[in-house]
Design a protein around this motif. Structure first.
Motif, PDB file in Angstrom:
ATOM      1  N   GLY A 182       0.975  -1.193  -0.104  1.00  0.00           N
ATOM      2  CA  GLY A 182       0.094   0.099  -0.020  1.00  0.00           C
ATOM      3  C   GLY A 182       0.892   1.478  -0.118  1.00  0.00           C
ATOM      4  O   GLY A 182       0.173   2.423   0.284  1.00  0.00           O
ATOM      5  N   GLU A 183       2.191   1.120  -0.299  1.00  0.00           N
ATOM      6  CA  GLU A 183       3.072   2.350  -0.205  1.00  0.00           C
ATOM      7  C   GLU A 183       3.521   2.876  -1.720  1.00  0.00           C
ATOM      8  O   GLU A 183       3.933   1.879  -2.383  1.00  0.00           O
ATOM      9  N   THR A 184       3.517   3.955  -1.976  1.00  0.00           N
ATOM     10  CA  THR A 184       4.144   4.489  -3.247  1.00  0.00           C
ATOM     11  C   THR A 184       5.544   4.830  -3.059  1.00  0.00           C
ATOM     12  O   THR A 184       5.946   5.611  -2.113  1.00  0.00           O
ATOM     13  N   SER A 185       6.321   4.508  -3.762  1.00  0.00           N
ATOM     14  CA  SER A 185       7.739   4.683  -3.567  1.00  0.00           C
ATOM     15  C   SER A 185       8.405   4.486  -4.963  1.00  0.00           C
ATOM     16  O   SER A 185       8.063   4.201  -6.010  1.00  0.00           O
ATOM     17  N   SER A 186       9.577   5.082  -4.992  1.00  0.00           N
ATOM     18  CA  SER A 186      10.570   4.927  -6.046  1.00  0.00           C
ATOM     19  C   SER A 186      12.071   4.990  -5.815  1.00  0.00           C
ATOM     20  O   SER A 186      12.358   5.443  -4.810  1.00  0.00           O
ATOM     21  N   VAL A 187      12.772   4.468  -6.490  1.00  0.00           N
ATOM     22  CA  VAL A 187      14.257   4.244  -6.189  1.00  0.00           C
ATOM     23  C   VAL A 187      14.974   4.455  -7.593  1.00  0.00           C
ATOM     24  O   VAL A 187      14.570   4.270  -8.570  1.00  0.00           O
ATOM     25  N   ASN A 188      16.281   4.871  -7.297  1.00  0.00           N
ATOM     26  CA  ASN A 188      17.037   4.928  -8.755  1.00  0.00           C
ATOM     27  C   ASN A 188      18.697   4.531  -8.314  1.00  0.00           C
ATOM     28  O   ASN A 188      19.507   4.756  -8.864  1.00  0.00           O
ATOM     29  N   ASP A 189      18.754   3.520  -7.348  1.00  0.00           N
ATOM     30  CA  ASP A 189      19.886   2.957  -6.919  1.00  0.00           C
ATOM     31  C   ASP A 189      19.905   1.453  -6.966  1.00  0.00           C
ATOM     32  O   ASP A 189      20.482   0.586  -6.674  1.00  0.00           O
ATOM     33  N   MET A 190      19.080   0.907  -8.437  1.00  0.00           N
ATOM     34  CA  MET A 190      18.952  -0.511  -8.615  1.00  0.00           C
ATOM     35  C   MET A 190      20.024  -0.755 -10.005  1.00  0.00           C
ATOM     36  O   MET A 190      19.774   0.285 -10.660  1.00  0.00           O
ATOM     37  N   GLU A 191      20.218  -1.778 -10.033  1.00  0.00           N
ATOM     38  CA  GLU A 191      21.303  -2.427 -11.380  1.00  0.00           C
ATOM     39  C   GLU A 191      20.688  -3.626 -11.501  1.00  0.00           C
ATOM     40  O   GLU A 191      20.387  -4.564 -10.703  1.00  0.00           O
ATOM     41  N   ILE A 192      20.490  -3.928 -12.777  1.00  0.00           N
ATOM     42  CA  ILE A 192      20.474  -5.346 -13.467  1.00  0.00           C
ATOM     43  C   ILE A 192      21.630  -5.736 -13.797  1.00  0.00           C
ATOM     44  O   ILE A 192      22.235  -5.220 -14.800  1.00  0.00           O
ATOM     45  N   HIS A 193      22.202  -6.927 -13.557  1.00  0.00           N
ATOM     46  CA  HIS A 193      23.400  -7.751 -13.874  1.00  0.00           C
ATOM     47  C   HIS A 193      23.095  -8.596 -14.863  1.00  0.00           C
ATOM     48  O   HIS A 193      22.497  -9.707 -14.470  1.00  0.00           O
ATOM     49  N   ARG A 194      23.423  -8.525 -16.187  1.00  0.00           N
ATOM     50  CA  ARG A 194      23.099  -9.433 -17.084  1.00  0.00           C
ATOM     51  C   ARG A 194      24.090 -10.598 -17.220  1.00  0.00           C
ATOM     52  O   ARG A 194      25.363 -10.483 -16.632  1.00  0.00           O
ATOM     53  N   PRO A 195      23.691 -11.712 -17.664  1.00  0.00           N
ATOM     54  CA  PRO A 195      24.587 -12.915 -17.772  1.00  0.00           C
ATOM     55  C   PRO A 195      25.784 -12.497 -18.790  1.00  0.00           C
ATOM     56  O   PRO A 195      27.121 -12.995 -18.445  1.00  0.00           O
ATOM     57  N   ASP A 196      25.801 -11.543 -19.475  1.00  0.00           N
ATOM     58  CA  ASP A 196      26.996 -11.061 -20.456  1.00  0.00           C
ATOM     59  C   ASP A 196      28.074 -10.276 -19.697  1.00  0.00           C
ATOM     60  O   ASP A 196      28.685  -9.594 -20.334  1.00  0.00           O
ATOM     61  N   GLN A 197      27.755 -10.041 -18.329  1.00  0.00           N
ATOM     62  CA  GLN A 197      28.486  -9.154 -17.529  1.00  0.00           C
ATOM     63  C   GLN A 197      27.948  -7.798 -17.764  1.00  0.00           C
ATOM     64  O   GLN A 197      28.889  -6.727 -17.070  1.00  0.00           O
ATOM     65  N   THR A 198      27.133  -7.485 -18.746  1.00  0.00           N
ATOM     66  CA  THR A 198      26.918  -5.944 -18.652  1.00  0.00           C
ATOM     67  C   THR A 198      26.031  -5.742 -17.686  1.00  0.00           C
ATOM     68  O   THR A 198      25.173  -6.349 -16.846  1.00  0.00           O
TER      69      THR A 198
END
Length: 298
Positions: free
Chosen positions: A26-42
């Motif tokens: 029930g909480e609205t939020s946002s973050v900009n400190d997240m990363e996706i680590h892909r299998p190709d190391q990118t």
């Protein structure tokens, strides 16, 4: 196959702070400190928003999450950080340079045998010292800060003041180098000789900046006066010596003279020699017939 990580780390993103899970609570939020680590190391930096959706009764029915690739933004932020770091390093370097120059300038001012100053001539005739080195107080008993507040407390000797002001006005009018030699009358009554020189620089606002120096020449003036006195004494001595020589020449030219003429001539010679030697009394001794005869003529 994809894992979510806390930005710039190898730490998995904390579940408790994930916007989607918070939205389900029930909480609205946002973050900009997240990363996706892909299998190709990118690595893909993302910004995530989470928002809960409620029905008409206010019950949480589902949640919406949005993901945005912020690679370009992150690159721009890193470039800004680098630029900021460069600017900060440059600023610190400039500060160190300024401090070094300030130290060197203070050392220079402290060791210059005179007073360094800057003075502004305003378009409407006003004058102002923008800088006077501390040595002025040491030499002439007036604090530099007081001169910067009011240049007219400059202790120019009253007899020199008209020519001093005229020389300044001439330099301002003609935009020419200024030089002057005069006297300061100190509060103690002591008179000190000084020589000043400066070079004008015209400013954009019509003001004229004079960068100059004042040098104390009191000792030099005393030496010049002593030398002049010695020259006067020498000239008087040479004059008396010429008179003495002339008298001796005149005496040598006599062949037959009366006794009274000889006495007069000897008196003149005695008087001249006494004056030359600066003695109160002089006499001539004659050696005649194996005897010394005193002619007390002067």
């Amino acid at each position: 196959n994809y894992q979510l990580y806390l930005a710039d780390t190898e730490q998995l993103y904390p579940t408790a702070t994930h916007p989607l899970l918070r939205a389900l609570q029930g909480e609205t939020s946002s973050v900009n400190d997240m990363e996706i680590h892909r299998p190709d190391q990118t690595i893909l930096p993302i910004e995530v928003w989470g928002s809960p959706i409620f029905d008409e009764q206010g019950h949480l029915t589902y949640a919406i999450a949005a993901f945005q690739d912020i690679t370009v933004r992150k690159q721009a932020e890193r470039e800004l950080q680098k630029q900021h770091a460069i600017e900060q390093a440059l600023l610190e370097s400039q500060q160190r340079l300024a401090e070094s120059l300030e130290i060197k300038f203070r050392d220079l001012v402290a060791n210059v045998p005179g007073v360094i100053y800057q003075a502004y001539a305003r378009p409407h005739g006003e004058m102002e010292f923008s800088y006077v080195s501390p040595r002025f107080e040491e030499l002439y008993g007036i604090k530099a800060i007081d001169l910067q507040r009011d240049w007219q407390i400059l202790p120019v000797h009253p007899e020199d003041l008209p020519s001093f002001l005229a020389s300044m006005q001439q330099a301002i009018t003609d935009r020419q180098d200024w030089s002057y030699e005069g006297r300061f009358l100190l509060a103690t009554g002591e008179i000190k000789w000084w020589r000043g020189a400066s070079k004008p620089v015209r400013c954009d606002d019509g003001e004229i900046l004079f960068n100059g120096i004042l040098i104390d020449i009191t000792q030099q003036k005393a030496m010049e006066a002593a030398l002049q006195e010695r020259q006067t004494i020498l000239q008087a001595y040479l004059s008396r010596l010429r008179i003495q020589n002339q008298a001796l020449v005149e005496l040598a030219c006599y062949r037959q003279v009366h006794q009274d003429d000889i006495d007069q001539m000897l008196t003149k010679i005695t008087e001249t020699v006494s004056c030359t030697l600066q003695v109160a009394r002089g006499s001539i001794w004659l050696y005649q017939a194996a005897q010394l005869i005193l002619l007390d003529l002067y």
